[in-house]
Write an enzyme that holds these catalytic residues in place. Structure first.
Site, mmCIF file in Angstrom:
data_model
loop_
_atom_site.group_PDB
_atom_site.id
_atom_site.type_symbol
_atom_site.label_atom_id
_atom_site.label_comp_id
_atom_site.label_asym_id
_atom_site.label_seq_id
_atom_site.Cartn_x
_atom_site.Cartn_y
_atom_site.Cartn_z
ATOM 1 N N CYS A 42 0.813 -1.224 0.000
ATOM 2 C CA CYS A 42 0.000 0.000 0.000
ATOM 3 C C CYS A 42 0.842 1.267 0.000
ATOM 4 O O CYS A 42 0.620 2.185 -0.800
ATOM 5 C CB CYS A 42 -0.974 -0.022 1.174
ATOM 6 S SG CYS A 42 -0.206 0.016 2.816
ATOM 7 N N HIS A 101 -2.382 1.292 6.862
ATOM 8 C CA HIS A 101 -2.801 1.192 5.458
ATOM 9 C C HIS A 101 -2.990 2.595 4.900
ATOM 10 O O HIS A 101 -3.335 3.528 5.622
ATOM 11 C CB HIS A 101 -4.084 0.387 5.319
ATOM 12 C CG HIS A 101 -4.413 0.041 3.895
ATOM 13 N ND1 HIS A 101 -3.694 -0.876 3.173
ATOM 14 C CD2 HIS A 101 -5.359 0.527 3.049
ATOM 15 C CE1 HIS A 101 -4.199 -0.973 1.955
ATOM 16 N NE2 HIS A 101 -5.200 -0.122 1.854
ATOM 17 N N HIS A 115 -5.757 2.024 -4.287
ATOM 18 C CA HIS A 115 -4.833 1.459 -3.300
ATOM 19 C C HIS A 115 -4.446 0.047 -3.712
ATOM 20 O O HIS A 115 -5.054 -0.557 -4.601
ATOM 21 C CB HIS A 115 -5.464 1.462 -1.899
ATOM 22 C CG HIS A 115 -6.620 0.515 -1.724
ATOM 23 N ND1 HIS A 115 -6.775 -0.281 -0.612
ATOM 24 C CD2 HIS A 115 -7.688 0.220 -2.535
ATOM 25 C CE1 HIS A 115 -7.876 -0.998 -0.728
ATOM 26 N NE2 HIS A 115 -8.443 -0.718 -1.881
#
Length: 336
Positions: free
Chosen positions: A252, A300, A312
């Protein structure tokens, strides 16, 4: 899919299908009747492993970044030490030449030498030269002393960097082992699912969501944000690979770093660091190119692209894709 979206990505290249399985398994288990308590317990365990694996991935990324930095510093220090040693060798040679010249000229008292000289005027000329040689020797000695002191300090600093590099390498290995261990456990849980839950997983894990969502009227606020969004969009469909920052795969935070590098800006490596890589703003004011940080531990990150959507790298086994910005709890939004 609500359950796996509350947890974000992380994993290993070898485990690239595993966390995708975790996510879908959690969603599939969510549809199991309430009496299936073992499946509910498995879902909670899968969710926990999924989140902890991503946390370990971010720790891996940080340790790897530190190791890369230290490796460069050690290499530069070793190069400088080699140059310093050559300088010291040259100074020693020059001192040897000066000492030899003085020895050949004779180290007797100047007054005695003048008394017995056949040509006092010639001797005075030579004495001036000898004085100059002595001054040069003294200067070379001082320079050599300073150089030796600097060399000793640089060697000590280099030794410290080498020790830090070794520690960072061990941290990288430990975090990698942690990720792989959690992924292996998650695979065991996934393999234990009954056929119906596995079929639900197979349906949920089909990752065809790379088509552009409705971004009508969305315009990036400036050229840099536009370039970062364009780079992230060019990565749609590429796989999640834990510890990777492109171009063939991403985790990520690696996707965010890679995308902004294409916009001429160097972001930090981890989502925790990216959280503070700019000005924090309310989610209601998010614009294309902003970084959306998820979970209280900032484990994240995605890039806002407008109309309630982010790009993402979700989790191993899933491709870079669009998802709703509210796919999991948002902890902050950062404008680089």
């Amino acid at each position: 899919m609500g359950s796996h979206r509350r947890l974000a990505s992380s994993g290993s290249d070898r485990g690239a299908t595993v966390l995708c399985m975790l996510s879908a398994a959690a969603a599939a288990l969510g549809a199991v009747p309430a009496h299936a308590a073992p499946h509910t317990d498995a879902r909670a365990e899968v969710d926990r492993l999924y989140q902890e694996a991503e946390q370990a991935t971010q720790a891996f990324d940080k340790a790897q970044e530190q190791a890369d930095t230290l490796r460069r510093e050690v290499r530069d220090a070793q190069d400088h030490i080699a140059r310093q040693q050559q300088r010291i060798n040259t100074l020693r040679e020059q001192l040897g030449s000066l000492a030899g010249a003085q020895y050949r000229a004779g180290g007797i008292d100047p007054a005695v030498a003048l008394l017995f000289s056949d040509n006092p005027d010639d001797y005075l000329d030579k004495a001036t030269i000898l004085d100059r040689i002595g001054t040069q020797q003294e200067g070379r000695l001082r320079e050599l002393t300073v150089a030796l002191r600097q060399l000793a300090q640089e060697r000590s600093e280099a030794a410290g960097k080498l020790a830090a590099l070794d520690k960072s390498r061990r941290a990288v290995a430990a975090h990698k082992k942690t990720v792989e261990k959690k992924l292996a456990r998650a695979r065991q849980l996934l393999d234990a699912l009954p056929a119906t839950a596995r079929a639900a997983y197979d349906r949920a894990s089909r990752d065809g969501r790379v088509d552009l969502p409705d971004l009508t009227g969305v315009v990036a606020p400036d050229a840099r944000a536009a370039a970062a969004v364009a780079a992230a969009q060019s990565a749609l469909g590429r796989p999640y690979v834990w510890g990777a920052n492109g171009p063939s795969g991403f985790d990520c935070s690696g996707l965010m770093q890679w995308s902004y590098a294409h916009a001429g800006m160097q972001l930090p490596r981890t989502s925790q660091e990216q959280r503070f890589a700019g000005r924090q703003i309310p989610l209601s004011e998010a614009r294309p190119g902003d970084l959306v940080i998820y979970r209280s531990d900032a484990s994240h990150v995605g890039m806002y692209v407008g109309n309630g959507q982010v790009i993402h790298a979700p989790y191993p086994g899933a491709a870079v894709r669009y998802d709703p910005v509210g796919m999991m709890p948002v902890s902050s939004v950062t404008r680089p």
